[in-house]
Design an enzyme around this catalytic site. Structure first.
Site, PDB file in Angstrom:
ATOM      1  N   GLU A   1       0.824  -1.294   0.216  1.00  0.00           N
ATOM      2  CA  GLU A   1      -0.120  -0.004  -0.035  1.00  0.00           C
ATOM      3  C   GLU A   1       0.852   1.419   0.007  1.00  0.00           C
ATOM      4  O   GLU A   1       0.712   2.194  -0.833  1.00  0.00           O
ATOM      5  CB  GLU A   1      -0.916   0.160   1.200  1.00  0.00           C
TER       6      GLU A   1
ATOM      7  N   GLU B   1       1.664   6.446  -6.751  1.00  0.00           N
ATOM      8  CA  GLU B   1       0.297   7.264  -7.366  1.00  0.00           C
ATOM      9  C   GLU B   1       0.705   8.776  -7.178  1.00  0.00           C
ATOM     10  O   GLU B   1       0.401   9.742  -7.843  1.00  0.00           O
ATOM     11  CB  GLU B   1      -0.983   7.038  -6.504  1.00  0.00           C
TER      12      GLU B   1
END
Length: 123
Positions: A65, A72
């Site tokens: 994550e 991102e």
């Protein structure tokens, strides 16, 4: 800057990253799941080896994550407009989180399932 001072600073940067990760909505879901796994494992009194497997599985999901969130953020900075290659990179990073979460869930079922079922059936 001395070698030791640089190492201490690098830990500070990593902790800043953990704090940033804790503000990510999906990471909060993973942290909540990790807390639930820890409470359940303690209640079921799993072995040290089983606890180690659970910690490893949870750690891999959280690391995936963190990597996904980092990619991102970088992609959004470098290519703020939609680009198919950036979208592909984001999708692949998200798939890493999904695959890690599925593997961790499988570990959870294998480790926590039998003692939980036994507790529930014994009343």
């Amino acid at each position: 800057m001395s070698w030791l001072r640089a190492r201490v600073a690098s830990f500070g940067f990593a902790l800043r990253g953990v704090a940033a990760l804790a503000r990510e909505p999906n990471a909060r879901i993973h942290f909540t799941a990790a807390l639930a796994v820890a409470v359940l494992a303690a209640w079921l009194r799993v072995s040290r080896a089983e606890a180690a497997l659970l910690v490893l599985a949870v750690g891999l999901v959280v690391a995936a994550e963190a990597s996904n969130s980092a990619l991102e953020a970088l992609a959004n900075r470098v290519a703020p407009d939609h680009h198919p290659l950036v979208a592909r990179a984001k999708d692949l990073a998200a798939s890493a989180v999904l695959l890690a979460a599925l593997a961790a869930a499988s570990v959870g079922v294998f480790v926590l399932g039998p003692p939980l079922l036994a507790r529930l059936l014994d009343g």
